[in-house]
Design an enzyme around this catalytic site. Structure first.
Site, mmCIF file in Angstrom:
data_model
loop_
_atom_site.group_PDB
_atom_site.id
_atom_site.type_symbol
_atom_site.label_atom_id
_atom_site.label_comp_id
_atom_site.label_asym_id
_atom_site.label_seq_id
_atom_site.Cartn_x
_atom_site.Cartn_y
_atom_site.Cartn_z
ATOM 1 C CE1 TYR A 181 -5.602 -7.008 4.243
ATOM 2 C CE2 TYR A 181 -5.546 -4.508 4.322
ATOM 3 C CZ TYR A 181 -5.602 -5.774 3.709
ATOM 4 O OH TYR A 181 -4.854 -6.441 1.970
ATOM 5 C CE1 TYR B 26 -2.812 -3.587 1.823
ATOM 6 C CE2 TYR B 26 -3.988 -1.643 0.503
ATOM 7 C CZ TYR B 26 -4.847 -2.912 1.594
ATOM 8 O OH TYR B 26 -5.165 -3.596 1.291
ATOM 9 C CE LYS C 134 -11.325 -4.719 6.973
ATOM 10 N NZ LYS C 134 -10.357 -6.390 7.243
HETATM 11 P P1 FAS Z 1 -22.025 -7.674 -6.215
HETATM 12 O O1 FAS Z 1 -22.677 -6.062 -6.708
HETATM 13 O O2 FAS Z 1 -20.665 -7.854 -6.661
HETATM 14 O O3 FAS Z 1 -23.607 -8.551 -6.707
HETATM 15 C C1 FAS Z 1 -25.098 -7.594 -6.965
HETATM 16 C C2 FAS Z 1 -25.334 -8.716 -7.686
HETATM 17 O O4 FAS Z 1 -26.947 -8.366 -7.757
HETATM 18 C C3 FAS Z 1 -25.280 -8.377 -9.420
HETATM 19 O O5 FAS Z 1 -24.266 -9.846 -9.887
HETATM 20 C C4 FAS Z 1 -26.302 -7.527 -10.502
HETATM 21 O O6 FAS Z 1 -25.811 -7.982 -11.409
HETATM 22 C C5 FAS Z 1 -27.018 -7.852 -9.842
HETATM 23 N N1 FAS Z 1 -28.362 -7.368 -9.583
HETATM 24 C C6 FAS Z 1 -28.104 -5.796 -9.260
HETATM 25 N N2 FAS Z 1 -29.436 -5.045 -9.760
HETATM 26 C C7 FAS Z 1 -30.421 -6.446 -10.073
HETATM 27 C C8 FAS Z 1 -31.429 -6.813 -9.888
HETATM 28 N N3 FAS Z 1 -32.203 -5.538 -10.060
HETATM 29 N N4 FAS Z 1 -32.574 -7.802 -10.119
HETATM 30 C C9 FAS Z 1 -31.329 -8.845 -9.947
HETATM 31 N N5 FAS Z 1 -30.014 -8.944 -9.677
HETATM 32 C C10 FAS Z 1 -29.424 -7.861 -9.783
HETATM 33 N N6 FAS Z 1 -13.826 -4.365 -2.182
HETATM 34 C C11 FAS Z 1 -12.450 -5.384 -1.931
HETATM 35 O O7 FAS Z 1 -13.173 -5.417 -1.078
HETATM 36 N N7 FAS Z 1 -12.124 -4.910 -2.690
HETATM 37 C C12 FAS Z 1 -11.699 -4.220 -3.854
HETATM 38 O O8 FAS Z 1 -10.849 -4.232 -4.922
HETATM 39 C C13 FAS Z 1 -13.143 -4.509 -4.233
HETATM 40 N N8 FAS Z 1 -13.116 -3.868 -5.856
HETATM 41 C C14 FAS Z 1 -14.514 -3.377 -6.446
HETATM 42 C C15 FAS Z 1 -14.659 -2.508 -7.893
HETATM 43 C C16 FAS Z 1 -15.383 -2.421 -8.254
HETATM 44 C C17 FAS Z 1 -15.809 -1.976 -9.400
HETATM 45 C C18 FAS Z 1 -16.966 -3.026 -7.798
HETATM 46 C C19 FAS Z 1 -17.904 -1.938 -8.310
HETATM 47 C C20 FAS Z 1 -16.979 -2.998 -6.208
HETATM 48 C C21 FAS Z 1 -15.348 -3.600 -5.907
HETATM 49 N N9 FAS Z 1 -15.395 -4.269 -4.889
HETATM 50 C C22 FAS Z 1 -14.215 -4.560 -4.092
HETATM 51 C C23 FAS Z 1 -16.338 -4.486 -3.415
HETATM 52 C C24 FAS Z 1 -17.298 -5.748 -3.881
HETATM 53 O O9 FAS Z 1 -16.107 -6.784 -3.976
HETATM 54 C C25 FAS Z 1 -18.361 -5.781 -3.243
HETATM 55 O O10 FAS Z 1 -17.967 -5.705 -1.780
HETATM 56 C C26 FAS Z 1 -19.099 -7.286 -3.577
HETATM 57 O O11 FAS Z 1 -19.451 -6.878 -4.485
HETATM 58 C C27 FAS Z 1 -19.893 -7.197 -2.531
HETATM 59 O O12 FAS Z 1 -21.338 -8.215 -3.153
HETATM 60 P P2 FAS Z 1 -22.030 -8.624 -2.935
HETATM 61 O O13 FAS Z 1 -23.071 -7.589 -2.174
HETATM 62 O O14 FAS Z 1 -22.473 -9.314 -3.363
HETATM 63 O O15 FAS Z 1 -23.318 -6.899 -4.234
HETATM 64 C C1 PHB Z 2 -7.194 -6.470 -5.302
HETATM 65 O O1 PHB Z 2 -5.975 -7.297 -5.175
HETATM 66 O O2 PHB Z 2 -7.506 -6.459 -5.800
HETATM 67 C C2 PHB Z 2 -7.449 -5.801 -3.687
HETATM 68 C C3 PHB Z 2 -6.689 -5.932 -2.772
HETATM 69 C C4 PHB Z 2 -6.682 -5.469 -1.675
HETATM 70 C C5 PHB Z 2 -7.394 -4.731 -1.373
HETATM 71 C C6 PHB Z 2 -8.451 -3.671 -2.260
HETATM 72 C C7 PHB Z 2 -7.725 -4.412 -3.639
HETATM 73 O O3 PHB Z 2 -7.452 -3.496 -0.123
#
Ligand code: FAS
Ligand code: PHB
Length: 389
Positions: free
Chosen positions: A384, A200, A296
């Site tokens: 963490y 980081y 998280k």
């Molecule tokens: P999700 O958003 O993963 O899943 C929701 C699902 O519901 C999707 O498949 C969607 O298509 C579906 N859906 C939406 N609307 C709907 C509707 N009206 N009807 C039916 N289905 C519908 N977290 C980390 O810890 N580290 C990261 O690096 C990280 N990077 C991320 C990058 C991006 C671009 C995003 C958007 C999130 C990131 N996150 C990261 C957070 C991510 O990991 C979420 O915390 C995780 O996907 C949460 O999972 P769900 O709650 O299942 O939501």
């Molecule tokens: C990742 O590997 O995508 C990653 C790891 C740690 C983070 C965020 C993203 O805090």
């Protein structure tokens, strides 16, 4: 159609919940807006807390994780050319596992299909009806008309842009939000990770993160402007900027190569309260969002799912409503601690446009204190690796 629990969203939250409920003999139907291929094509989180690993073990989805995931006993934090390590095991006795969310979701899908759990893909215009009545049901549009699923409960696992949160009347809900004045430009490349642990990086040019998926698959991020577009960044420009933000010794050994994925994610802190309305329960990103700095997002979705599974299992086993009535308060207690850590860690490592010279001095002083204080390092490590459920 009728089921016990209608699960809206086939991401990690919805799929993990469906499998935990299945173990208790509780029926569910998962409704997913996209195709399975689209869901499994998402590149997102990379770090798993032990709590999530335990839940995946419970539903028989941890074999590949233990075979292919990487146990990380600590992480590196750099500022300029300075770098120090936080030893998670020394401070908490626990490591984290590096294993991509894409793979977690793939494993969950395989288990759901093996269990024969019903899933409906490409559902359009999902609506939650009568969540505050005894006639709760979900409808959605199909090519032939409208489909209906009668259910006892609805689990809103449909992420930040889903329909579930918006189905709770605005007058009954309060949103808390902080939008960060920058995004993360992420690159996936088939290159050797620059280090065997995450780095980081705080730098005068902005935040950077060096992560990985395996020995030949690296995941890197750099803080970028909200006006930036991924297509405006050539691979060469990305590598040059990343090298400028990590210690020279690491930059000198960084293996570069073509990006196989390049995207920008906006950063926000968001919580909606309560996470329950009548027979509707929100889990994961449907209820809260964190900047990914503290890893998280996925891990806090997991604790929501754990609490909701326990509450529903208790209700179906005993008829008690104590668990479901206490779900929102219990989940939010851990959610807000994850929000705090993610906000704090983001503040420590990023450059904010309104930072004064004094603010920058405070950042370096905080990093120097963290470097020198076992107590401060223990506090970071506890958050963490994951606070208790
Ligand atoms: P999700 O958003 O993963 O899943 C929701 C699902 O519901 C999707 O498949 C969607 O298509 C579906 N859906 C939406 N609307 C709907 C509707 N009206 N009807 C039916 N289905 C519908 N977290 C980390 O810890 N580290 C990261 O690096 C990280 N990077 C991320 C990058 C991006 C671009 C995003 C958007 C999130 C990131 N996150 C990261 C957070 C991510 O990991 C979420 O915390 C995780 O996907 C949460 O999972 P769900 O709650 O299942 O939501
Ligand atoms: C990742 O590997 O995508 C990653 C790891 C740690 C983070 C965020 C993203 O805090």
């Amino acid at each position: 159609m009728k089921t016990q629990v209608a699960i809206i969203g086939g991401g990690p939250s919805g799929m993990l919940l469906s499998l935990l409920l299945h173990r208790e003999g509780i029926e569910s139907v998962v409704l997913e807006r996209r195709t399975k291929e689209h869901v499994l094509g998402r590149i997102r989180a990379g770090v798993l807390e032990q709590g999530l690993v335990g839940l995946l073990e419970r539903v028989g989805c941890a074999d590949r994780l233990h075979a292919e995931g990487y146990v990380h006993d600590g992480t590196l934090i750099s500022y300029g050319d300075e770098m120090f390590r936080i030893d998670f095991v020394e401070h908490t006795g626990r490591p984290v596992i590096v294993y991509g969310q894409t793979e977690v979701t793939r494993d969950l899908y395989a288990a759901r299909e093996a269990a024969g759990g019903p899933m409906v893909f490409e559902v359009e215009d999902v609506a939650i009806n009568g969540a505050d009545t005894d006639a709760c049901h979900v409808t959605w549009r199909t090519p032939g008309g409208t489909a209906r699923l009668d259910c006892d409960f609805v689990a809103g696992c449909d992420g930040f842009h889903g329909v579930s949160r918006r189905s709770i009347p605005a007058a009954l809900r309060k949103d808390y939000e902080k939008v960060y004045p920058f995004g993360w430009l992420g690159v996936l490349s088939e290159t050797r990770p620059v280090n065997d642990e995450l780095i980081y990086a705080n730098s005068p040019r902005g935040f950077a993160l060096c992560s990985m998926r395996n020995e030949r698959l690296s995941r890197y991020y750099i803080q970028c402007s909200l006006d930036d577009r991924a297509e405006n960044w050539s691979d060469a420009d990305f590598w040059e900027e990343l090298k400028a933000r990590i210690p020279a010794g690491q930059a000198a050994t960084l293996e570069t190569g073509p990006s196989i994925e390049k995207s920008i994610a906006p950063l926000r802190s968001f919580v909606t309260e309560p996470m329950r309305w009548g027979r509707l329960f929100l889990c994961g990103d449907a209820a809260h969002i964190v900047p990914p700095t503290g890893a998280k997002g996925l891990n806090t979705a997991a604790s929501d799912v754990h609490y909701l599974h326990e509450a529903l299992a208790d209700h179906y086993a005993t008829g008690s409503t104590a668990g479901i009535d206490g779900y929102s308060q219990k989940a939010l207690r851990r959610v807000w601690k994850a929000e705090r850590f993610s906000w704090w860690f983001s503040g420590l490592l990023h450059r904010y446009p309104d930072q004064s010279d004094f603010d920058l001095k405070m950042q370096i002083a905080e990093l120097e204190f963290l470097r020198s204080s076992p107590a401060a390092q223990k506090a970071l490590a506890e958050n963490y690796v994951g606070l208790p459920y």
